[in-house]
Design an enzyme around this catalytic site. Structure first.
Site, mmCIF file in Angstrom:
data_model
loop_
_atom_site.group_PDB
_atom_site.id
_atom_site.type_symbol
_atom_site.label_atom_id
_atom_site.label_comp_id
_atom_site.label_asym_id
_atom_site.label_seq_id
_atom_site.Cartn_x
_atom_site.Cartn_y
_atom_site.Cartn_z
ATOM 1 N N LYS A 21 1.008 -1.047 -0.009
ATOM 2 C CA LYS A 21 -0.128 -0.103 -0.041
ATOM 3 C C LYS A 21 1.111 1.197 -0.272
ATOM 4 C CE LYS A 21 -3.966 2.278 1.945
ATOM 5 N NZ LYS A 21 -3.655 3.518 1.438
ATOM 6 N N ARG A 26 -3.236 7.991 -6.694
ATOM 7 C CA ARG A 26 -3.786 6.814 -7.748
ATOM 8 C C ARG A 26 -3.979 7.527 -8.999
ATOM 9 N NH1 ARG A 26 -7.877 2.910 -5.713
ATOM 10 N NH2 ARG A 26 -8.499 1.671 -7.448
ATOM 11 N N ARG A 41 -7.461 9.935 -9.520
ATOM 12 C CA ARG A 41 -8.679 9.206 -9.241
ATOM 13 C C ARG A 41 -9.891 9.877 -9.629
ATOM 14 N NH1 ARG A 41 -8.004 7.546 -3.136
ATOM 15 N NH2 ARG A 41 -8.554 5.379 -4.517
ATOM 16 N N GLU A 71 -0.269 3.582 -8.584
ATOM 17 C CA GLU A 71 -0.062 4.418 -7.557
ATOM 18 C C GLU A 71 1.194 5.055 -7.950
ATOM 19 O OE1 GLU A 71 -1.468 5.940 -3.649
ATOM 20 O OE2 GLU A 71 -2.219 4.666 -5.286
ATOM 21 N N PHE A 112 -0.843 -1.507 -10.731
ATOM 22 C CA PHE A 112 -1.609 -2.868 -9.934
ATOM 23 C C PHE A 112 -2.992 -3.345 -10.843
ATOM 24 C CE2 PHE A 112 -2.553 1.047 -7.311
ATOM 25 C CZ PHE A 112 -4.012 1.156 -7.682
#
Length: 185
Positions: A21, A26, A41, A71, A112
């Site tokens: 994490k 994002r 995002r 990220e 990801f």
């Protein structure tokens, strides 16, 4: 949010994917031929603020058309340690001095997920298949690569992976259901 690796694994059916994490931003990278657009995002266009992501995506994404997600993490230019999001956020709304900020706060892209690939919508595709597709189209570099990931049911391996993530300065781990469809957010 769970308190332990065991609790996280209990929530999943079968194997799960654990990923670092990151304390970053994002980002969605939209690639159409040689045209790259980078969004936050909230779908704010930040292409001009992050020219290094544009250049890396052109070189590293081996697909004609794709929408990949990850990220972007600000890194210390000397130590390569991750910087807090607050530091990276100085670049997001910037209109001037972009080159100087790029030197002061370079970014590392940790991909990801993939939502679209060469004409195919992947939102209803299970995560394990999306991850394989993403792996197949990325030429990794030190600053543009796949997120650190571990697929397992072994609690000890998850605990070791968690400790490694924390020692590198990340926030912890994300756990992903390998059968899950894409969910925004």
């Amino acid at each position: 949010k769970v308190e332990s690796a065991q609790e996280g694994l209990d929530e999943m059916t079968g194997k799960a994917s654990f990923q670092y994490k990151y304390d970053g931003m994002r980002v969605q990278i939209h690639k159409s031929g040689n045209k790259i657009i980078v969004f936050t995002r909230r779908l704010d266009n930040i292409t001009k603020q992050f020219p290094e992501l544009v250049e890396a995506a052109k070189k590293c994404i081996k697909a004609d058309n794709a929408i990949a997600e990850g990220e972007a993490v600000g890194i210390d230019p000397k130590s390569r340690k991750p910087q807090p999001f607050q530091k990276l956020s100085q670049r997001i709304k910037r209109k001037y001095g972009i080159e100087e900020m790029q030197k002061q706060i370079p970014v590392e892209m940790n991909l990801f997920d993939i939502m679209y690939l060469n004409g195919k919508n992947l939102l209803d595709t299970p995560y394990k298949e999306r991850w394989k597709k993403l792996q197949s189209i990325i030429n990794e570099t030190k600053d543009f690569h796949l997120a650190e990931s571990l697929v397992t049911t072994d609690v000890k391996k998850v605990d070791e992976f968690y400790k490694k993530a924390m020692s590198l300065g990340h926030e912890g781990l994300m756990i992903k259901n390998l059968e899950a469809k894409y969910m925004p957010g």
